[in-house]
Design a protein around this motif. Structure first.
Motif, PDB file in Angstrom:
ATOM      1  N   SER A   9       0.832  -1.203   0.000  1.00  0.00           N
ATOM      2  CA  SER A   9       0.000   0.000   0.000  1.00  0.00           C
ATOM      3  C   SER A   9       0.861   1.245   0.000  1.00  0.00           C
ATOM      4  O   SER A   9       1.769   1.374   0.819  1.00  0.00           O
ATOM      5  CB  SER A   9      -0.910  -0.023   1.242  1.00  0.00           C
ATOM      6  N   LEU A  10       0.579   2.146  -0.915  1.00  0.00           N
ATOM      7  CA  LEU A  10       1.327   3.397  -1.019  1.00  0.00           C
ATOM      8  C   LEU A  10       0.636   4.519  -0.252  1.00  0.00           C
ATOM      9  O   LEU A  10       1.263   5.244   0.506  1.00  0.00           O
ATOM     10  CB  LEU A  10       1.491   3.791  -2.493  1.00  0.00           C
ATOM     11  N   THR A  11      -0.666   4.641  -0.427  1.00  0.00           N
ATOM     12  CA  THR A  11      -1.407   5.751   0.191  1.00  0.00           C
ATOM     13  C   THR A  11      -2.324   5.298   1.320  1.00  0.00           C
ATOM     14  O   THR A  11      -3.015   6.118   1.908  1.00  0.00           O
ATOM     15  CB  THR A  11      -2.268   6.478  -0.864  1.00  0.00           C
ATOM     16  N   GLY A  12      -2.359   3.995   1.595  1.00  0.00           N
ATOM     17  CA  GLY A  12      -3.243   3.456   2.626  1.00  0.00           C
ATOM     18  C   GLY A  12      -4.508   2.838   2.063  1.00  0.00           C
ATOM     19  O   GLY A  12      -5.249   2.173   2.787  1.00  0.00           O
ATOM     20  N   ASN A  13      -4.772   3.019   0.773  1.00  0.00           N
ATOM     21  CA  ASN A  13      -5.974   2.455   0.154  1.00  0.00           C
ATOM     22  C   ASN A  13      -5.989   0.931   0.259  1.00  0.00           C
ATOM     23  O   ASN A  13      -6.962   0.336   0.726  1.00  0.00           O
ATOM     24  CB  ASN A  13      -6.057   2.826  -1.332  1.00  0.00           C
ATOM     25  N   CYS A 112     -10.837  -2.098  -6.527  1.00  0.00           N
ATOM     26  CA  CYS A 112     -11.511  -0.992  -5.852  1.00  0.00           C
ATOM     27  C   CYS A 112     -10.833   0.316  -6.271  1.00  0.00           C
ATOM     28  O   CYS A 112      -9.607   0.379  -6.355  1.00  0.00           O
ATOM     29  CB  CYS A 112     -11.368  -1.207  -4.346  1.00  0.00           C
ATOM     30  N   GLN A 113     -11.632   1.317  -6.538  1.00  0.00           N
ATOM     31  CA  GLN A 113     -11.059   2.627  -6.834  1.00  0.00           C
ATOM     32  C   GLN A 113     -10.432   3.190  -5.569  1.00  0.00           C
ATOM     33  O   GLN A 113     -10.939   2.959  -4.459  1.00  0.00           O
ATOM     34  CB  GLN A 113     -12.128   3.574  -7.357  1.00  0.00           C
ATOM     35  N   GLY A 114      -9.351   3.916  -5.718  1.00  0.00           N
ATOM     36  CA  GLY A 114      -8.682   4.516  -4.573  1.00  0.00           C
ATOM     37  C   GLY A 114      -8.147   5.886  -4.912  1.00  0.00           C
ATOM     38  O   GLY A 114      -7.904   6.209  -6.075  1.00  0.00           O
ATOM     39  N   LYS A 115      -7.971   6.672  -3.868  1.00  0.00           N
ATOM     40  CA  LYS A 115      -7.412   8.014  -4.080  1.00  0.00           C
ATOM     41  C   LYS A 115      -5.991   7.894  -4.619  1.00  0.00           C
ATOM     42  O   LYS A 115      -5.298   6.916  -4.390  1.00  0.00           O
ATOM     43  CB  LYS A 115      -7.461   8.816  -2.788  1.00  0.00           C
ATOM     44  N   ILE A 116      -5.596   8.907  -5.343  1.00  0.00           N
ATOM     45  CA  ILE A 116      -4.284   8.921  -5.976  1.00  0.00           C
ATOM     46  C   ILE A 116      -3.415   9.940  -5.252  1.00  0.00           C
ATOM     47  O   ILE A 116      -3.860  11.050  -4.937  1.00  0.00           O
ATOM     48  CB  ILE A 116      -4.403   9.319  -7.467  1.00  0.00           C
ATOM     49  N   GLN A 136      -3.393  16.113 -18.378  1.00  0.00           N
ATOM     50  CA  GLN A 136      -4.491  16.845 -17.758  1.00  0.00           C
ATOM     51  C   GLN A 136      -5.604  17.119 -18.767  1.00  0.00           C
ATOM     52  O   GLN A 136      -5.354  17.505 -19.910  1.00  0.00           O
ATOM     53  CB  GLN A 136      -3.998  18.167 -17.166  1.00  0.00           C
ATOM     54  N   SER A 137      -6.820  16.878 -18.312  1.00  0.00           N
ATOM     55  CA  SER A 137      -8.013  17.153 -19.103  1.00  0.00           C
ATOM     56  C   SER A 137      -9.166  17.276 -18.115  1.00  0.00           C
ATOM     57  O   SER A 137      -9.051  16.837 -16.973  1.00  0.00           O
ATOM     58  CB  SER A 137      -8.299  16.009 -20.084  1.00  0.00           C
ATOM     59  N   PRO A 138     -10.277  17.866 -18.534  1.00  0.00           N
ATOM     60  CA  PRO A 138     -11.429  17.941 -17.621  1.00  0.00           C
ATOM     61  C   PRO A 138     -11.888  16.551 -17.153  1.00  0.00           C
ATOM     62  O   PRO A 138     -12.238  16.379 -15.985  1.00  0.00           O
ATOM     63  CB  PRO A 138     -12.513  18.614 -18.468  1.00  0.00           C
ATOM     64  N   GLU A 139     -11.837  15.557 -18.042  1.00  0.00           N
ATOM     65  CA  GLU A 139     -12.237  14.193 -17.676  1.00  0.00           C
ATOM     66  C   GLU A 139     -11.289  13.609 -16.638  1.00  0.00           C
ATOM     67  O   GLU A 139     -11.702  12.969 -15.679  1.00  0.00           O
ATOM     68  CB  GLU A 139     -12.273  13.287 -18.917  1.00  0.00           C
ATOM     69  N   ARG A 140      -9.999  13.825 -16.842  1.00  0.00           N
ATOM     70  CA  ARG A 140      -8.979  13.304 -15.916  1.00  0.00           C
ATOM     71  C   ARG A 140      -9.106  13.982 -14.557  1.00  0.00           C
ATOM     72  O   ARG A 140      -9.009  13.334 -13.520  1.00  0.00           O
ATOM     73  CB  ARG A 140      -7.598  13.570 -16.524  1.00  0.00           C
ATOM     74  N   ASP A 141      -9.323  15.294 -14.564  1.00  0.00           N
ATOM     75  CA  ASP A 141      -9.510  16.016 -13.300  1.00  0.00           C
ATOM     76  C   ASP A 141     -10.735  15.492 -12.553  1.00  0.00           C
ATOM     77  O   ASP A 141     -10.706  15.322 -11.327  1.00  0.00           O
ATOM     78  CB  ASP A 141      -9.657  17.519 -13.554  1.00  0.00           C
ATOM     79  N   ALA A 142     -11.814  15.198 -13.288  1.00  0.00           N
ATOM     80  CA  ALA A 142     -13.036  14.662 -12.665  1.00  0.00           C
ATOM     81  C   ALA A 142     -12.776  13.271 -12.084  1.00  0.00           C
ATOM     82  O   ALA A 142     -13.260  12.950 -10.983  1.00  0.00           O
ATOM     83  CB  ALA A 142     -14.169  14.617 -13.685  1.00  0.00           C
ATOM     84  N   LEU A 143     -12.020  12.445 -12.792  1.00  0.00           N
ATOM     85  CA  LEU A 143     -11.681  11.118 -12.300  1.00  0.00           C
ATOM     86  C   LEU A 143     -10.896  11.209 -10.998  1.00  0.00           C
ATOM     87  O   LEU A 143     -11.189  10.512 -10.024  1.00  0.00           O
ATOM     88  CB  LEU A 143     -10.865  10.364 -13.347  1.00  0.00           C
ATOM     89  N   HIS A 144      -9.909  12.090 -10.964  1.00  0.00           N
ATOM     90  CA  HIS A 144      -9.100  12.248  -9.758  1.00  0.00           C
ATOM     91  C   HIS A 144      -9.941  12.775  -8.595  1.00  0.00           C
ATOM     92  O   HIS A 144      -9.769  12.334  -7.459  1.00  0.00           O
ATOM     93  CB  HIS A 144      -7.922  13.190 -10.021  1.00  0.00           C
ATOM     94  N   LYS A 145     -10.850  13.674  -8.898  1.00  0.00           N
ATOM     95  CA  LYS A 145     -11.744  14.209  -7.862  1.00  0.00           C
ATOM     96  C   LYS A 145     -12.631  13.097  -7.301  1.00  0.00           C
ATOM     97  O   LYS A 145     -12.793  12.963  -6.085  1.00  0.00           O
ATOM     98  CB  LYS A 145     -12.597  15.345  -8.447  1.00  0.00           C
ATOM     99  N   ALA A 146     -13.198  12.272  -8.184  1.00  0.00           N
ATOM    100  CA  ALA A 146     -14.051  11.155  -7.741  1.00  0.00           C
ATOM    101  C   ALA A 146     -13.246  10.143  -6.924  1.00  0.00           C
ATOM    102  O   ALA A 146     -13.750   9.592  -5.942  1.00  0.00           O
ATOM    103  CB  ALA A 146     -14.681  10.481  -8.949  1.00  0.00           C
ATOM    104  N   ALA A 147     -12.002   9.918  -7.304  1.00  0.00           N
ATOM    105  CA  ALA A 147     -11.165   8.936  -6.612  1.00  0.00           C
ATOM    106  C   ALA A 147     -10.822   9.370  -5.192  1.00  0.00           C
ATOM    107  O   ALA A 147     -10.562   8.520  -4.334  1.00  0.00           O
ATOM    108  CB  ALA A 147      -9.891   8.685  -7.409  1.00  0.00           C
TER     109      ALA A 147
END
Length: 172
Positions: A9-13, A112-116, A136-147
């Motif tokens: 585990s890198l971030t605890g996810n 499982c999806q996890g924060k990055i 970087q793109s609006p879609e990528r930013d949204a994915l990171h936000k959801a994660a």
């Protein structure tokens, strides 16, 4: 049936998912980081291996362990920044299974999806031009936000149900 849960585990996810899995395993089932894995794993019938997805497969630390496993039953669980039901998620389990001596020993896999890690996002945005698959793109930013909100309670519930189904399959 003697089992162990190992995770990288890198971030605890992945650690959090490992703990959810451990909560429905028989009492006394070890749950430890890969770096603390016993030297001899041959006594375990079932090895659960958790990893964070790196470049479409298990991260290096987990991959090294996976390459050594000869146990009859291997179960993968993984976390990644993408959606858990994405092609990338499914392909990550498939690619990790290629590291096994006996691909048939893979019982199942859970993603499982996890924060990055924000540093990883920053690095990716510097490495890849805007609009590319990892840029970087609006879609990528949204994915990171959801994660950022994962793993969440539903993810933990899904991990527990997955584990119960694996245990039932192994006992059948």
């Amino acid at each position: 049936m003697k089992s162990i849960i190992l995770y990288s585990s890198l971030t605890g996810n992945t650690k959090s998912v490992a703990e959810a899995i451990a909560s429905v395993m028989p009492e006394g089932t070890p749950c430890v980081p890969v770096k603390e894995a016993p030297e001899n794993l041959v006594d375990y019938d079932t090895v659960f291996v958790g990893f964070w997805v790196d470049r479409g497969t298990a991260n290096k630390e987990a991959a090294k362990l996976i390459e050594t496993l000869t146990n009859p039953n291997i179960v993968f669980f993984a976390t990644l920044g993408m959606y858990a039901d994405s092609d990338h998620a499914r392909e990550s389990i498939d690619k990790a299974s290629e590291l096994l001596h006996n691909k048939e020993s893979l019982v199942d896999g859970f993603v499982c999806q996890g924060k990055i890690d924000p540093k990883v996002i920053e690095m990716m945005y510097k490495m890849f031009p805007p609009g590319s698959a990892h840029g970087q793109s609006p879609e990528r930013d949204a994915l990171h936000k959801a994660a950022e909100t994962h793993p969440d309670e539903q993810d933990f519930a899904n991990a527990k149900e997955f584990t119960k189904s694996v245990l039932a399959k192994l006992q059948a």
